[in-house]
Design an enzyme around this catalytic site. Structure first.
Site: not given
Length: 480
Positions: A180, A258
């Site tokens: 990505r 996170d």
């Protein structure tokens, strides 16, 4: 064949020094079957000229790109997961593979992976990604982009020929590796790790890196002022993204620290869902039994996470100025929700209180009547200009209800923002481009049963057509 002239490698992460990442080796997979290649975004970073063999070499075997990171880096971070702090986190099944410049606006971008093998932070996991998970990542990123949400871009998915065992999928199930494109892989949890270790020097280095490469407008005369300005810009980006999720009807499901990066684009699409109807209590993840990350709680969850980021910065700036930066969230969020709502409904903003009246009236109706959310936006795109079409559609009974009178009264003075779109074949079609869970499962079924990828390809084509209609064609527009 070398990358095109638009390829501009710029591996900056190594300049942070040690303590921020670990060099890792990618997994070796039995097979490499290309399932998704996004040449629209590859073109933006100069990789569209790669041959199929070169694409496989770089994005399935992870041979380094020219003049880029020589080895993959598993990034170090901590994080709050469902409110509980976990210092054992880090890139467990992914790594930073390359950094390069966007040909459109010169931003530094990261190419990262998911499913590329176990790292020192795998915590006993196999470091793999299921193929179904990869398909879900593609779908989420595509539709979010089409709805104007700042999101990572899935540029590559290879099926890898392994059989995985998962508790939430019929197993054994197929495997894949995904790449990505993101604006940054600096997470709130990245700062938390160094605050946890009371490493003020590395915290300062992260601030310097973020300002230099992502937020140059935050630069001030001293470190404290720069840190506070950086936090304000991060807060504003996060508020805009949270607002965009709200209007898109998107439930991320795992908004841990996170899973939030400092540049604002959403990423890491696991148990996500889109809302069937407007329901603040809707929860996407089967394991979120208390509704910790329910749809209506997402903005407050994002703000809470930003508060944890502010705490990490206390060694660098005063509490008062950091709290002032956090105060930018609420007004930014509300302004962004209003703007995104009017955009999705296809109404031109008036710039006064009437805009809020329209939004409030619509949401009150949607909450009371439980009309299909995507259907509502589709039926009434352009407001009263679409009345004949909406009142002849399958949800007409909802719109005949007296409660809807207030909605029509509220937007009576609002004009269509783009009246030419109302004559497009999409708005003359049977219904909205949606991605509710039943359709996601229906798109996966032919892949699982007979390796038929045609329905998925058709869906992606439909999503991209809708994106182009609404001015969100990534081949011509910059990433948000």
């Amino acid at each position: 064949m070398p990358p095109s002239a638009r390829y501009r490698p710029d591996p900056r992460y190594l300049a942070l020094g040690d303590g921020f990442a670990d060099v890792v080796e990618p997994a070796r997979f039995p097979v490499h079957v290309l399932r998704h290649r996004d040449d629209r975004w590859a073109a933006r970073i100069g990789l569209d000229s790669l041959t199929d063999a070169e694409w496989e070499a770089h994005f399935a075997r992870f041979e380094p790109l020219p003049d880029n990171l020589p080895e993959p880096l598993a990034l170090r971070y901590h994080g709050h997961q469902f409110g509980s702090y976990n210092p054992a986190l880090g890139d467990g099944r992914g790594f930073l593979f390359a950094q390069l410049r966007d040909a459109g606006d010169d931003r530094l971008l990261d190419l990262g992976t998911k499913g590329s093998g176990a790292t020192p932070y795998a915590r006993g996991g196999d470091g793999r990604l299921t193929l179904k998970g990869g398909v879900r990542e593609i779908l989420a990123a595509e539709l979010l982009a089409a709805r104007g949400v700042d999101t990572c871009k899935i540029v590559s998915v290879f099926e890898t020929g392994e059989r995985l065992w998962r508790g939430d999928e019929p197993s054994p199930t197929r495997s894949c590796v995904l790449v990505r494109l993101s604006h940054s892989n600096l997470r709130i949890g990245t700062f938390q790790r160094h605050a946890y270790h009371r490493d003020v020097a590395r915290l300062g280095a992260l601030v310097d890196y973020a300002v230099e490469h992502h937020f140059p407008a935050a630069r001030r005369g001293d470190k404290a002022a720069t840190t506070a300005a950086l936090l304000r810009l991060v807060v504003e980006r996060a508020a805009v993204t949270a607002a965009a999720w709200t209007v898109a009807g998107f439930v991320h499901a795992v908004l841990n620290t996170d899973n939030l990066n400092i540049t604002g684009e959403s990423f890491d699409y696991g148990p996500w869902r889109f809302l069937p109807t407007y329901d603040l209590g809707f929860t996407a993840a089967y394991f979120d039994e208390t509704g910790f990350y329910a749809f209506g709680r997402q903005p407050s969850a994002v703000l809470w996470n930003l508060g944890r980021l502010a705490e990490t910065l206390l060694p660098l700036a005063g509490r008062d100025v950091l709290e002032d930066s956090l105060g930018a969230f609420e007004p930014t969020f509300h302004a962004a929700v209003r703007r995104a709502f009017l955009d999705r409904l296809g109404l031109a903003a008036r710039g006064d209180a009437a805009d809020d009246v329209v939004m409030d009236a619509c949401y009150a109706f949607l909450a009371a009547r439980r009309v299909e959310l995507d259907r509502f936006y589709f039926d009434w795109y352009g407001g009263e200009a679409s009345a004949a079409r909406a009142l002849a559609g399958p949800a007409a009974a909802h719109y005949a209800h007296p409660e809807f009178t207030e909605v029509r009264r509220a937007w009576a003075e609002h004009l269509p923002a783009a009246p030419e779109r109302l004559t497009h074949a999409y708005y003359g079609g049977p219904g909205p481009c949606s991605l509710l869970i039943d359709e996601v499962e229906a798109l996966w079924a032919p892949i699982a049963e007979r390796d038929d990828w045609a329905p998925l390809a058709a869906k992606l084509a439909q999503i991209r057509e809708v994106a182009a209609l609404h001015g969100r064609d990534p081949s011509i527009n910059d990433m948000p």
